[in-house]
Design an enzyme around this catalytic site. Sequence first.
Site, PDB file in Angstrom:
ATOM      1  N   HIS A 168     -27.754 -20.194 -10.382  1.00 20.51           N
ATOM      2  CA  HIS A 168     -28.572 -20.957  -9.440  1.00 20.51           C
ATOM      3  C   HIS A 168     -29.567 -21.768 -10.265  1.00 20.51           C
ATOM      4  O   HIS A 168     -30.499 -21.206 -10.840  1.00 20.51           O
ATOM      5  CB  HIS A 168     -29.295 -20.000  -8.483  1.00 20.51           C
ATOM      6  CG  HIS A 168     -28.345 -19.208  -7.629  1.00 20.51           C
ATOM      7  ND1 HIS A 168     -28.538 -17.887  -7.300  1.00 20.51           N
ATOM      8  CD2 HIS A 168     -27.175 -19.583  -7.059  1.00 20.51           C
ATOM      9  CE1 HIS A 168     -27.524 -17.480  -6.547  1.00 20.51           C
ATOM     10  NE2 HIS A 168     -26.685 -18.487  -6.386  1.00 20.51           N
ATOM     11  N   GLU A 171     -33.487 -21.564 -10.622  1.00 20.44           N
ATOM     12  CA  GLU A 171     -34.104 -20.322 -11.112  1.00 20.44           C
ATOM     13  C   GLU A 171     -34.311 -20.417 -12.629  1.00 20.44           C
ATOM     14  O   GLU A 171     -33.690 -19.723 -13.421  1.00 20.44           O
ATOM     15  CB  GLU A 171     -33.226 -19.131 -10.704  1.00 20.44           C
ATOM     16  CG  GLU A 171     -33.156 -19.006  -9.183  1.00 20.44           C
ATOM     17  CD  GLU A 171     -31.994 -18.160  -8.663  1.00 20.44           C
ATOM     18  OE1 GLU A 171     -31.770 -18.161  -7.439  1.00 20.44           O
ATOM     19  OE2 GLU A 171     -31.307 -17.508  -9.463  1.00 20.44           O
ATOM     20  N   HIS A 261     -31.361 -13.912 -12.584  1.00 23.34           N
ATOM     21  CA  HIS A 261     -31.749 -14.748 -11.437  1.00 23.34           C
ATOM     22  C   HIS A 261     -33.249 -14.735 -11.189  1.00 23.34           C
ATOM     23  O   HIS A 261     -33.990 -13.947 -11.781  1.00 23.34           O
ATOM     24  CB  HIS A 261     -31.068 -14.214 -10.164  1.00 23.34           C
ATOM     25  CG  HIS A 261     -29.597 -14.496 -10.115  1.00 23.34           C
ATOM     26  ND1 HIS A 261     -29.060 -15.496  -9.352  1.00 23.34           N
ATOM     27  CD2 HIS A 261     -28.562 -13.903 -10.756  1.00 23.34           C
ATOM     28  CE1 HIS A 261     -27.742 -15.515  -9.518  1.00 23.34           C
ATOM     29  NE2 HIS A 261     -27.417 -14.554 -10.363  1.00 23.34           N
ATOM     30  N   GLU A 337     -33.317  -9.747 -11.098  1.00 21.21           N
ATOM     31  CA  GLU A 337     -34.106 -10.751 -10.373  1.00 21.21           C
ATOM     32  C   GLU A 337     -35.557 -10.734 -10.830  1.00 21.21           C
ATOM     33  O   GLU A 337     -36.178  -9.676 -10.910  1.00 21.21           O
ATOM     34  CB  GLU A 337     -34.078 -10.452  -8.859  1.00 21.21           C
ATOM     35  CG  GLU A 337     -32.695 -10.476  -8.225  1.00 21.21           C
ATOM     36  CD  GLU A 337     -32.239 -11.877  -7.819  1.00 21.21           C
ATOM     37  OE1 GLU A 337     -33.028 -12.834  -7.950  1.00 21.21           O
ATOM     38  OE2 GLU A 337     -31.080 -11.989  -7.370  1.00 21.21           O
TER      39      GLU A 337
HETATM   40 ZN    ZN Z   1     -30.083 -16.607  -7.860  1.00 20.40          ZN
END
Ligand code: ZN
Length: 376
Positions: A168, A171, A261, A337
């Site tokens: 992504h 990010e 992420h 994350e």
């Molecule tokens: Zn992500």
Amino acid sequence: MIRISSQFDSGAIEVLDCSDPSDIRLRLPADNAADFRQWFHFRLQGARGQACRLCFENAGQSAYPAGWDGYRVVASYDRRNWFRLSPGQYDGQRYSFRLTPDFDSVYFAYFEPYGWERHLTLLGAADAAPVATVHDLGATPDGRDLNLITVGRVAPGKLNVWIVARQHPGETMAQFYVEGLLERLYDTSDPVSRRLLERACFHVVPNMNPDGSVRGNLRTNARGTNLNRSWLAPDMTDSPEVALVREHMMASGVDVFLDIHGDETLPYVFIDGNGMVPGFTEAHAAREARFCAALRAASPDFQTERGYAPDRFTDELLTLASKWVFHHFGCLSLTLEMPFKDNAHLPDGLFGWSAARSQKLGAATLQALLAVLGGE
Ligand code: ZN
């Protein structure tokens, strides 16, 4: 006169009206080929000393509306030093924030940008490190190269650690994390790195989504594909980035996989494991727990109390990188994350969660990897 521009690397904003500094009206743009929006990155010029109020009028239509609660915009005058503004106001539809700029030009972004030039510098550092090499796995839809950094030697008996970041593209903390991890791994005076490289070869994709990154997308590549929903059946038209990385994983084998992420909403660092994937045993759970305990010991920024609720298994789950890799290779395979906001357990009033903290977490992760890979 006030000017707003975003025609640069990872620039993203739509200007509705900037004639009145106290009422600058903006819209968050969608990804180039998909309806995700949240990333912004733009420059405001000509407002030195004027009390500015800027408003994203469509914040309520962004990918993660709850991400605006308690969020603080990141800003910089020189594009090197980024700081947080005071908390903005979110009314469920519009997010507005204020600044009286000290200089003629000021940059605003959702998180500190990680530009393509910096990516090339990261590759240069790899080439200059005696333990690392850089490979081009193939071309992205826009014709950029998809780079793999290999650290250590592939050899019989060695384990293969795969780390990918920025599926992504918005990010950016994920690539700062990789930068910190690699820097430590290149350091031949660091005993953790030396021991790890005796045991394992590292395969690191520092940016899985170069096109989305340069285009200023939040979540998708140039074809509008969410790469982290493409791992079950990637193809060379819509998701070549995943197809190419998957092919190389199959060739090398995978013993540990980390997918890095950022999370728009939750103000914590956390991992998402494979408890809901068929074939997950107590031994797998113990291995995940061992890694988590070691990362908690290595970095007080990491915690295990808060994270995603365990969902029921669906076929879609195997389209996610870490789930597919676990299912295919049976190895330790985790999504990590970091927050866009801050770590609420260890907040930093000036910078919130930052590039520097992401780098330090990346470096600390090597300690946790040693705990699961090193000489048991
Ligand atoms: Zn992500």
